[in-house]
Design a protein around this motif. Structure first.
Motif, PDB file in Angstrom:
ATOM      1  N   PRO A 324       0.802  -1.238   0.000  1.00 48.80           N
ATOM      2  CA  PRO A 324       0.000   0.000   0.000  1.00 48.80           C
ATOM      3  C   PRO A 324       0.828   1.278   0.000  1.00 48.80           C
ATOM      4  O   PRO A 324       0.442   2.267  -0.633  1.00 48.80           O
ATOM      5  CB  PRO A 324      -0.849  -0.125   1.272  1.00 48.80           C
ATOM      6  CG  PRO A 324      -0.157  -1.148   2.119  1.00 48.80           C
ATOM      7  CD  PRO A 324       0.514  -2.080   1.169  1.00 48.80           C
ATOM      8  N   VAL A 325       1.961   1.288   0.690  1.00 47.79           N
ATOM      9  CA  VAL A 325       2.786   2.500   0.731  1.00 47.79           C
ATOM     10  C   VAL A 325       3.480   2.725  -0.613  1.00 47.79           C
ATOM     11  O   VAL A 325       3.475   3.838  -1.157  1.00 47.79           O
ATOM     12  CB  VAL A 325       3.819   2.422   1.873  1.00 47.79           C
ATOM     13  CG1 VAL A 325       4.747   3.634   1.837  1.00 47.79           C
ATOM     14  CG2 VAL A 325       3.115   2.344   3.222  1.00 47.79           C
ATOM     15  N   SER A 326       4.068   1.676  -1.167  1.00 46.17           N
ATOM     16  CA  SER A 326       4.736   1.801  -2.463  1.00 46.17           C
ATOM     17  C   SER A 326       3.742   2.217  -3.540  1.00 46.17           C
ATOM     18  O   SER A 326       4.032   3.083  -4.380  1.00 46.17           O
ATOM     19  CB  SER A 326       5.395   0.469  -2.844  1.00 46.17           C
ATOM     20  OG  SER A 326       6.381   0.107  -1.909  1.00 46.17           O
ATOM     21  N   ARG A 327       2.578   1.598  -3.514  1.00 41.34           N
ATOM     22  CA  ARG A 327       1.542   1.926  -4.493  1.00 41.34           C
ATOM     23  C   ARG A 327       1.135   3.394  -4.369  1.00 41.34           C
ATOM     24  O   ARG A 327       0.937   4.086  -5.364  1.00 41.34           O
ATOM     25  CB  ARG A 327       0.337   1.008  -4.263  1.00 41.34           C
ATOM     26  CG  ARG A 327      -0.828   1.224  -5.215  1.00 41.34           C
ATOM     27  CD  ARG A 327      -1.972   0.280  -4.861  1.00 41.34           C
ATOM     28  NE  ARG A 327      -3.162   0.543  -5.647  1.00 41.34           N
ATOM     29  CZ  ARG A 327      -3.417   0.014  -6.831  1.00 41.34           C
ATOM     30  NH1 ARG A 327      -2.553  -0.826  -7.365  1.00 41.34           N
ATOM     31  NH2 ARG A 327      -4.526   0.308  -7.480  1.00 41.34           N
ATOM     32  N   ARG A 328       1.034   3.877  -3.133  1.00 40.69           N
ATOM     33  CA  ARG A 328       0.629   5.263  -2.888  1.00 40.69           C
ATOM     34  C   ARG A 328       1.679   6.249  -3.404  1.00 40.69           C
ATOM     35  O   ARG A 328       1.351   7.297  -3.961  1.00 40.69           O
ATOM     36  CB  ARG A 328       0.424   5.442  -1.383  1.00 40.69           C
ATOM     37  CG  ARG A 328      -0.053   6.783  -0.883  1.00 40.69           C
ATOM     38  CD  ARG A 328      -1.570   6.873  -0.878  1.00 40.69           C
ATOM     39  NE  ARG A 328      -2.099   7.142  -2.200  1.00 40.69           N
ATOM     40  CZ  ARG A 328      -1.978   8.311  -2.821  1.00 40.69           C
ATOM     41  NH1 ARG A 328      -1.343   9.299  -2.254  1.00 40.69           N
ATOM     42  NH2 ARG A 328      -2.489   8.493  -4.001  1.00 40.69           N
ATOM     43  N   ILE A 329       2.956   5.921  -3.246  1.00 40.64           N
ATOM     44  CA  ILE A 329       4.021   6.800  -3.730  1.00 40.64           C
ATOM     45  C   ILE A 329       3.954   6.924  -5.248  1.00 40.64           C
ATOM     46  O   ILE A 329       4.063   8.017  -5.809  1.00 40.64           O
ATOM     47  CB  ILE A 329       5.401   6.282  -3.271  1.00 40.64           C
ATOM     48  CG1 ILE A 329       5.527   6.394  -1.744  1.00 40.64           C
ATOM     49  CG2 ILE A 329       6.528   7.062  -3.947  1.00 40.64           C
ATOM     50  CD1 ILE A 329       6.762   5.726  -1.173  1.00 40.64           C
ATOM     51  N   VAL A 330       3.757   5.796  -5.934  1.00 40.52           N
ATOM     52  CA  VAL A 330       3.630   5.830  -7.390  1.00 40.52           C
ATOM     53  C   VAL A 330       2.391   6.626  -7.795  1.00 40.52           C
ATOM     54  O   VAL A 330       2.419   7.419  -8.746  1.00 40.52           O
ATOM     55  CB  VAL A 330       3.581   4.398  -7.965  1.00 40.52           C
ATOM     56  CG1 VAL A 330       3.260   4.423  -9.455  1.00 40.52           C
ATOM     57  CG2 VAL A 330       4.912   3.689  -7.729  1.00 40.52           C
ATOM     58  N   ALA A 331       1.293   6.433  -7.063  1.00 36.09           N
ATOM     59  CA  ALA A 331       0.075   7.195  -7.356  1.00 36.09           C
ATOM     60  C   ALA A 331       0.312   8.692  -7.188  1.00 36.09           C
ATOM     61  O   ALA A 331      -0.184   9.502  -7.985  1.00 36.09           O
ATOM     62  CB  ALA A 331      -1.064   6.730  -6.445  1.00 36.09           C
ATOM     63  N   ASN A 332       1.067   9.080  -6.168  1.00 31.98           N
ATOM     64  CA  ASN A 332       1.389  10.498  -5.981  1.00 31.98           C
ATOM     65  C   ASN A 332       2.140  11.057  -7.179  1.00 31.98           C
ATOM     66  O   ASN A 332       1.907  12.191  -7.609  1.00 31.98           O
ATOM     67  CB  ASN A 332       2.220  10.686  -4.710  1.00 31.98           C
ATOM     68  CG  ASN A 332       1.391  10.550  -3.448  1.00 31.98           C
ATOM     69  OD1 ASN A 332       0.185  10.784  -3.459  1.00 31.98           O
ATOM     70  ND2 ASN A 332       2.024  10.148  -2.356  1.00 31.98           N
TER      71      ASN A 332
END
Length: 608
Positions: A324-332
């Motif tokens: 979830p954190v890695s995915r969120r960084i890419v989404a940002n």
């Protein structure tokens, strides 16, 4: 007191029907834009990203007749706020001016602009070129095309990260809900320590078929070798874009506070060197701002706009998107790309719905991106076209990957079958096409051979194996496409990514049709490949893959004859590492000249 105009104006998509101009202001007060001596309607989209940050995309819509093409159009900013319009005007003009391109005769193209790289910023040279042309009553180049790495989200200078946090506070940029990343509250304690805080897959959870499991090594999700100050939160991405786009926004930064003391001499030297390069970058930002204000500028992401090696292999995707954190960084990275780049590429025609999703994502001045994340990852229209002559086709080679289903550690194809088929349809029947592909389609064979060797030993991420030939299916489909008799008579492929520049021409072997492909690579605007190493690779390429070498028939593009064009001042030199931006001139849709405008003022001509 904050300046009203924080960033922009930046001319984005410009067609005979609609012109889009992007800008950022510190308050919501009225700011209208009008074309001088032309009737039009105006529509404004506003997105508030902070207490003192309003992103505006202003649409100028032709009222009765279409806007004129290939002619300089003046525009003015209408507001009661204090704006010094002169800083955006070229010599001899009282207004910023731009051209709506119809018949392409000249474009500027480049990629890879790293603010703290020690090389100079080539956008200064581009701006000086345009200023000279305009002062001589010439249009100059009609389009500014940027093919990736407009920011470096993974490679951030220590002083830049400090400036980002100053700006976040000054503008009151809205923050997203806290990510589960254990960072110290003091930004100085974070400097050069972020890589250790980014998500990993614990060695116990790795496959027993991998060496890392038996060596008990955790697997880092973000594979950049320079991720010590990697951007993480959405507000950091927002501030980074503003600091790369605008000279005015640096008025909010106290440069005296950009200091850092480390007990490690290597880190201290790194900080000091980066800060010195960053100060030079800031000193020249007024040039790039003036350039953006006077040319239609179109952009496409590459990996560093989000993170290094973005979607390079299926295994990379699996590791990142399941966390979830890695995915969120890419989404940002993707959301900020849309706000600062993608929104203006299509005037919001396909991506405009993101604005409403963003407005719905904010509660009590905090972002909650759960719903937006789903849409941003499912969005499949980052690529776009511009109906000029020749037609401009811009490829998204990041989110439509052709994954290797047999080995997830193998590099993915840059486009999947569906997108390659769509590209083929775009090429068929056209007299000429300008194709913008972030990575070169026809790269340097000696360098690709080195990459293949690393890939053979299971290390594609180590040398960034992102060439079109790395995936068997994608390479075969692409070569068959270019060998068709009904493809354009002349195709210009504009690429970047590699941090060196070159000019290749390509024709199908055993073909009776004289259609030609030009691979015009310009990289980087503010980045460079190691000069001595590139010189060695250039010689190796001449020795092993010269025009008469039998080794050419062992490559995936053996059915295509690739000719390497030397620089004018040295007929044995084909690869140029000095930072620069390309100037491409066409005559009747055919390539007339290819030059690199270097940041130091030099010009490299390639012999066509």
């Amino acid at each position: 007191m904050l300046p009203f105009l924080i960033a922009g104006p930046m001319v984005r998509l410009a067609t005979p029907e609609t012109v889009c101009i992007w800008l950022a202001t510190s308050n919501a007060n009225a700011c209208d834009i009008s074309l001088v001596n032309h009737q039009h309607d105006t529509k404004e989209d506003v997105l508030q990203l902070g207490e003192h940050l309003f992103i505006r995309l202003i649409h100028l819509i032709a009222k009765e007749t279409s806007f004129p093409t290939d002619k300089l159009l003046k525009y003015q900013l209408n507001t009661n706020e204090d704006i010094d319009i002169d800083i955006f005007c070229y010599d001899g003009s009282n207004f910023p001016e731009f051209v709506i391109p119809k018949k392409i005769e000249s474009v500027l193209h480049g990629s890879c602009r790293n603010p703290h790289h020690p090389s100079e910023d080539s956008l200064i040279s581009a701006d000086n070129y345009q200023n000279t042309q305009r002062s001589q009553n010439q249009i100059g180049s009609q389009l500014l095309l940027l093919s990736g790495d407009q920011i470096y989200a993974d490679d951030v200078a220590g002083a830049m990260l400090q400036a980002i946090y100053q700006l976040m506070n000054k503008l009151g940029i809205f923050k997203e809900t806290s990510l589960n990343v254990d960072l110290p509250d003091d930004i100085n304690e974070q400097l050069y320590n972020r890589a250790q805080k980014l998500p990993v897959t614990a060695w116990q959870d790795r496959s027993k078929r991998t060496l890392g499991y038996w060596l008990k090594r955790d697997l880092a999700h973000f594979t950049s070798a320079k991720s010590a100050n990697h951007l993480i939160s959405f507000e950091e991405f927002v501030a980074m874009y503003l600091l790369c786009y605008s000279k005015q926004v640096w008025q909010c930064i106290d440069m005296d506070l950009l200091t850092f003391t480390s007990s490690e001499p290597k880190i201290q030297r790194c900080f000091d060197d980066e800060k010195l390069a960053l100060e030079k970058f800031v000193a020249g930002l007024h040039h790039s701002q003036r350039l953006y204000a006077n040319m239609s500028c179109l952009m496409m992401f590459d990996d560093h706009d989000v993170t290094d090696d973005w979607n390079l292999t299926a295994n990379w995707e699996q590791n990142v998107y399941q966390d979830p954190v890695s995915r969120r960084i890419v989404a940002n990275g993707l959301i900020s790309y849309w706000v600062f780049q993608g929104w203006g590429n299509d005037a919001g025609k396909k991506s405009g719905f993101f604005k409403d999703l963003m407005l719905d994502s904010k509660t009590d001045e905090q972002w909650h991106f759960e719903n937006l994340d789903k849409e941003i990852f499912n969005f499949s229209y980052w690529h776009f076209e511009v109906p000029c002559e020749p037609k401009l086709v811009v490829l998204d080679t990041r989110t439509h990957r052709w994954r290797n289903e047999h080995n997830f550690d193998e590099p993915s194809g840059l486009l999947d079958w569906e997108q390659l088929t769509l590209l083929e349809q775009n090429l068929i029947g056209e007299e000429g096409v300008i194709l913008m592909s972030p990575a070169p389609v026809f790269g340097v064979k000696s360098i690709e051979a080195v990459q293949s060797a690393f890939n053979f030993f299971g290390q594609p991420l180590l040398v960034d194996v992102e060439n079109w030939m790395a995936h068997e299916g994608a390479a075969r489909k692409l070569m068959n496409m270019f060998r068709r008799a009904d493809t354009p008579v002349e195709t210009l492929i504009l690429s970047g990514d590699v941090h060196y520049s070159f000019c290749f021409s390509v024709q199908a072997r055993f073909s009776q049709r004289d259609n030609r492909i030009w691979q015009l690579t310009a990289s980087g605007i503010k980045n460079e490949f190691p000069t001595k190493l590139l010189s060695i690779l250039d010689k190796l390429d001449s020795w092993f893959y010269g025009s008469k070498s039998p080794l050419n028939f062992f490559t995936k593009r053996w059915q295509m004859k690739v000719s390497r064009h030397p620089v004018a001042h040295d007929n044995k030199k084909h690869l140029m590492s000095l930072s620069g931006i390309s100037l491409i001139k066409l005559e009747n849709g055919k390539l007339e000249s290819y030059q690199i405008l270097h940041a130091n003022g030099e010009i490299t001509d390639f012999v066509l």
